[in-house]
Write a protein that holds these residues in place. Structure first.
Motif, PDB file in Angstrom:
ATOM      1  N   LEU A  54      -4.330   1.284 -16.285  1.00 37.77           N
ATOM      2  CA  LEU A  54      -3.613   0.150 -16.886  1.00 37.77           C
ATOM      3  C   LEU A  54      -2.907  -0.682 -15.814  1.00 37.77           C
ATOM      4  O   LEU A  54      -2.804  -1.899 -15.927  1.00 37.77           O
ATOM      5  CB  LEU A  54      -2.587   0.669 -17.907  1.00 37.77           C
ATOM      6  N   LEU A  55      -2.417   0.006 -14.778  1.00 37.52           N
ATOM      7  CA  LEU A  55      -1.645  -0.690 -13.750  1.00 37.52           C
ATOM      8  C   LEU A  55      -2.508  -1.231 -12.618  1.00 37.52           C
ATOM      9  O   LEU A  55      -1.991  -1.872 -11.702  1.00 37.52           O
ATOM     10  CB  LEU A  55      -0.589   0.256 -13.161  1.00 37.52           C
ATOM     11  N   SER A  56      -3.813  -0.953 -12.660  1.00 39.15           N
ATOM     12  CA  SER A  56      -4.673  -1.361 -11.542  1.00 39.15           C
ATOM     13  C   SER A  56      -4.701  -2.873 -11.379  1.00 39.15           C
ATOM     14  O   SER A  56      -4.770  -3.385 -10.253  1.00 39.15           O
ATOM     15  CB  SER A  56      -6.089  -0.822 -11.746  1.00 39.15           C
ATOM     16  N   THR A  57      -4.646  -3.622 -12.487  1.00 40.01           N
ATOM     17  CA  THR A  57      -4.649  -5.082 -12.392  1.00 40.01           C
ATOM     18  C   THR A  57      -3.410  -5.578 -11.649  1.00 40.01           C
ATOM     19  O   THR A  57      -3.486  -6.470 -10.792  1.00 40.01           O
ATOM     20  CB  THR A  57      -4.687  -5.702 -13.797  1.00 40.01           C
ATOM     21  N   LEU A  58      -2.259  -4.976 -11.972  1.00 41.52           N
ATOM     22  CA  LEU A  58      -1.024  -5.354 -11.282  1.00 41.52           C
ATOM     23  C   LEU A  58      -1.117  -5.018  -9.797  1.00 41.52           C
ATOM     24  O   LEU A  58      -0.702  -5.818  -8.942  1.00 41.52           O
ATOM     25  CB  LEU A  58       0.157  -4.628 -11.919  1.00 41.52           C
ATOM     26  N   GLU A  59      -1.672  -3.836  -9.478  1.00 44.85           N
ATOM     27  CA  GLU A  59      -1.796  -3.442  -8.074  1.00 44.85           C
ATOM     28  C   GLU A  59      -2.709  -4.401  -7.316  1.00 44.85           C
ATOM     29  O   GLU A  59      -2.409  -4.793  -6.187  1.00 44.85           O
ATOM     30  CB  GLU A  59      -2.326  -2.011  -7.998  1.00 44.85           C
ATOM     31  N   ARG A  60      -3.824  -4.772  -7.961  1.00 44.79           N
ATOM     32  CA  ARG A  60      -4.738  -5.709  -7.289  1.00 44.79           C
ATOM     33  C   ARG A  60      -4.071  -7.072  -7.106  1.00 44.79           C
ATOM     34  O   ARG A  60      -4.280  -7.745  -6.088  1.00 44.79           O
ATOM     35  CB  ARG A  60      -6.027  -5.844  -8.098  1.00 44.79           C
ATOM     36  N   SER A  61      -3.248  -7.476  -8.062  1.00 43.64           N
ATOM     37  CA  SER A  61      -2.549  -8.761  -7.940  1.00 43.64           C
ATOM     38  C   SER A  61      -1.581  -8.732  -6.762  1.00 43.64           C
ATOM     39  O   SER A  61      -1.486  -9.690  -5.985  1.00 43.64           O
ATOM     40  CB  SER A  61      -1.790  -9.073  -9.229  1.00 43.64           C
ATOM     41  N   GLN A  86       0.837  -1.209   0.000  1.00 41.47           N
ATOM     42  CA  GLN A  86       0.000   0.000   0.000  1.00 41.47           C
ATOM     43  C   GLN A  86       0.868   1.254   0.000  1.00 41.47           C
ATOM     44  O   GLN A  86       0.600   2.220  -0.717  1.00 41.47           O
ATOM     45  CB  GLN A  86      -0.912   0.001   1.231  1.00 41.47           C
ATOM     46  N   HIS A  87       1.921   1.226   0.808  1.00 45.42           N
ATOM     47  CA  HIS A  87       2.793   2.402   0.928  1.00 45.42           C
ATOM     48  C   HIS A  87       3.517   2.668  -0.389  1.00 45.42           C
ATOM     49  O   HIS A  87       3.604   3.814  -0.852  1.00 45.42           O
ATOM     50  CB  HIS A  87       3.809   2.164   2.041  1.00 45.42           C
ATOM     51  N   LEU A  88       4.038   1.600  -0.999  1.00 47.34           N
ATOM     52  CA  LEU A  88       4.752   1.764  -2.268  1.00 47.34           C
ATOM     53  C   LEU A  88       3.808   2.240  -3.365  1.00 47.34           C
ATOM     54  O   LEU A  88       4.190   3.059  -4.207  1.00 47.34           O
ATOM     55  CB  LEU A  88       5.399   0.430  -2.663  1.00 47.34           C
ATOM     56  N   LYS A  89       2.585   1.724  -3.359  1.00 45.29           N
ATOM     57  CA  LYS A  89       1.617   2.159  -4.369  1.00 45.29           C
ATOM     58  C   LYS A  89       1.342   3.654  -4.237  1.00 45.29           C
ATOM     59  O   LYS A  89       1.365   4.391  -5.228  1.00 45.29           O
ATOM     60  CB  LYS A  89       0.311   1.365  -4.213  1.00 45.29           C
ATOM     61  N   GLY A  90       1.134   4.100  -3.004  1.00 46.07           N
ATOM     62  CA  GLY A  90       0.891   5.533  -2.801  1.00 46.07           C
ATOM     63  C   GLY A  90       2.100   6.373  -3.173  1.00 46.07           C
ATOM     64  O   GLY A  90       1.966   7.436  -3.788  1.00 46.07           O
ATOM     65  N   ALA A 117      -3.535  -8.967  -3.611  1.00 41.36           N
ATOM     66  CA  ALA A 117      -4.045 -10.322  -3.396  1.00 41.36           C
ATOM     67  C   ALA A 117      -2.937 -11.226  -2.854  1.00 41.36           C
ATOM     68  O   ALA A 117      -3.164 -12.024  -1.932  1.00 41.36           O
ATOM     69  CB  ALA A 117      -4.591 -10.883  -4.709  1.00 41.36           C
ATOM     70  N   ILE A 118      -1.718 -11.082  -3.412  1.00 39.73           N
ATOM     71  CA  ILE A 118      -0.591 -11.891  -2.920  1.00 39.73           C
ATOM     72  C   ILE A 118      -0.292 -11.546  -1.462  1.00 39.73           C
ATOM     73  O   ILE A 118      -0.070 -12.429  -0.623  1.00 39.73           O
ATOM     74  CB  ILE A 118       0.650 -11.649  -3.808  1.00 39.73           C
ATOM     75  N   SER A 119      -0.316 -10.247  -1.134  1.00 37.61           N
ATOM     76  CA  SER A 119      -0.055  -9.823   0.243  1.00 37.61           C
ATOM     77  C   SER A 119      -1.118 -10.361   1.184  1.00 37.61           C
ATOM     78  O   SER A 119      -0.812 -10.812   2.299  1.00 37.61           O
ATOM     79  CB  SER A 119      -0.004  -8.295   0.308  1.00 37.61           C
TER      80      SER A 119
END
Length: 424
Positions: free
Chosen positions: A287-294, A37-41, A297-299
């Motif tokens: 475009l990157l939302s799928t990667l973020e959700r993945s 979450q922190h890296l995404k932000g 999900a792994i976390s």
């Protein structure tokens, strides 16, 4: 109720080694979950703060995201250049306040070289409308007076150890080894920019005339055989740029941005694309939302594994605690009280894991933040827990409490005689 908490604490303390490892596993999984979450932000903020105060980015017709990536973030290559006449026509538009041309293609030890005008240092903004600041020296001049002068980004100067007055040569093209150098036309460092945490830090800046000058005796991406124009003679040639990679545009009135964008995109002549930086970045995040959700999900799965490990530890400890639970029942403890002890233990272990995980993340941000900013321009700063993260933490704590119901149900099924009968 108080004595139940005391019993739960003393029982857990007797198994502190096993439960400590469980707390550590939950803490590491929570650190991973919050870290994503922190890296995404931080990534969103780093991209968003790269350019501000620019109303439009104009380039050859391609996708808006690709135009933003190569023009602003120096990622990838341009599909095509735009004619210089188009840049001049754009600067004459009554709605336009300023135009800053961008020309990419050359490099120096892996760092991109950007040819632009002195307006780049005047109009480009990053973060919250912060201007570029010279840490040392001065910007280059436009045209012939600024020939073979280069202004370095902060990271370029630091990594390569360059200072004012240092002479360097540029390589033709970007990327890997084996690039041909413009060795006959060295540049002199006249300025070094202060750190910005953006791609500017990793860029060498020259003026548009210098870009033309070093390619006077080149054709088709290679030096012309038998022709070499020394630096002292290039001033005799017309160094007006022929083309540019893209252009940054600022308007006199931002309300006219949609009208000008439509006029550029639908204009006759050279096919151009004008994008608003904020809109293009939104498309990039989509475009990157799928990667973020993945990644999330792994976390989440890692956290689930940590909680499952806690259930396994508590269930395994029930065998060791048969006598303890039987004694509690013999002195009048009801089934709900036994269940409460086990659920309270699961909640306590989960809460300790959450607190330790949040502490580990804060320590990592504090220790690794400067290195990440220096090497990748990713700004990680200690901050308060965001509302979305609070929801995640509460969900993990609730899941920890619910997993405590499994050993509680198992303990209720254990008979009193089972714990008081010695096993041989």
């Amino acid at each position: 109720m108080r004595h139940l908490f005391q019993l739960a604490w003393r029982s857990a303390w007797n198994r502190r080694g096993t439960l400590g490892l469980t707390v550590l596993s939950i803490a590491l999984s929570v650190t991973l979950l919050l870290g994503v979450q922190h890296l995404k932000g931080a990534a969103h903020e780093s991209f968003s703060r790269t350019v501000s105060g620019t109303d439009l980015v104009v380039g050859a017709r391609t996708s808006p995201v690709q135009l933003m990536l190569y023009a602003i973030f120096r990622l990838g290559d341009a599909t095509n250049n735009i004619r210089w006449s188009s840049v001049e026509k754009l600067s004459r538009d009554p709605a336009v306040a300023w135009v800053v041309p961008l020309s990419l293609g050359d490099s120096h030890h892996g760092f991109p070289v950007l040819a632009t005008s002195s307006g780049y240092f005047e109009h480009l903004r990053y973060g919250y409308q912060q201007p570029l600041v010279m840490a040392q020296g001065r910007p280059f001049a436009d045209g012939v007076p600024g020939l073979f002068q280069v202004v370095l980004g902060a990271e370029v100067a630091r990594e390569l150890g360059y200072g004012l007055g240092h002479r360097i040569t540029l390589s033709h093209g970007s990327g890997g080894e084996g690039l041909v150098e413009h060795a006959d036309k060295p540049f002199t460092v006249v300025g070094i920019l202060a750190p910005t945490g953006t791609p500017v830090d990793r860029t060498l800046h020259i003026n548009m005339a210098s870009m033309e000058a070093i390619h006077l005796d080149w054709a088709g991406g290679a030096p012309m055989p038998g022709l070499e124009i020394p630096p002292e003679l290039v001033r005799k040639f017309d160094l007006t740029p022929k083309e540019a990679t893209a252009a940054l545009v600022g308007l006199k009135n931002r309300a006219a941005v949609f009208k000008l964008q439509r006029r550029i995109n639908e204009g006759e002549g050279e096919p151009l694309l004008a994008v608003m930086p904020g809109v293009a970045l939104d498309q990039l995040w989509t475009l990157l939302s799928t990667l973020e959700r993945s990644l999330m999900a792994i976390s989440a799965m890692v956290v689930a594994v940590g909680l499952a490990g806690m259930v396994a530890v508590v269930l395994a400890s029930l065998g060791e605690r048969r006598r303890e639970l039987a004694i509690l029942r013999s002195v009048g403890a009801g089934g709900w009280q036994i269940g409460f002890l086990l659920v309270a233990e699961s909640l306590s272990v989960t809460l300790a894991g959450l607190l330790l995980g949040a502490g580990l993340l804060a320590a990592l941000v504090l220790l690794a933040g400067p290195a990440l900013q220096a090497h990748w321009g990713l700004v990680l700063q200690a901050r308060q827990v965001q509302p979305e993260e609070w929801k995640v933490l509460v969900a993990v704590l609730a899941a920890g409490g619910l997993t405590g119901l499994i050993p509680a149900w198992r303990a209720r099924r254990m008979a009193l005689a089972d714990g008081l009968t010695p096993r041989v």
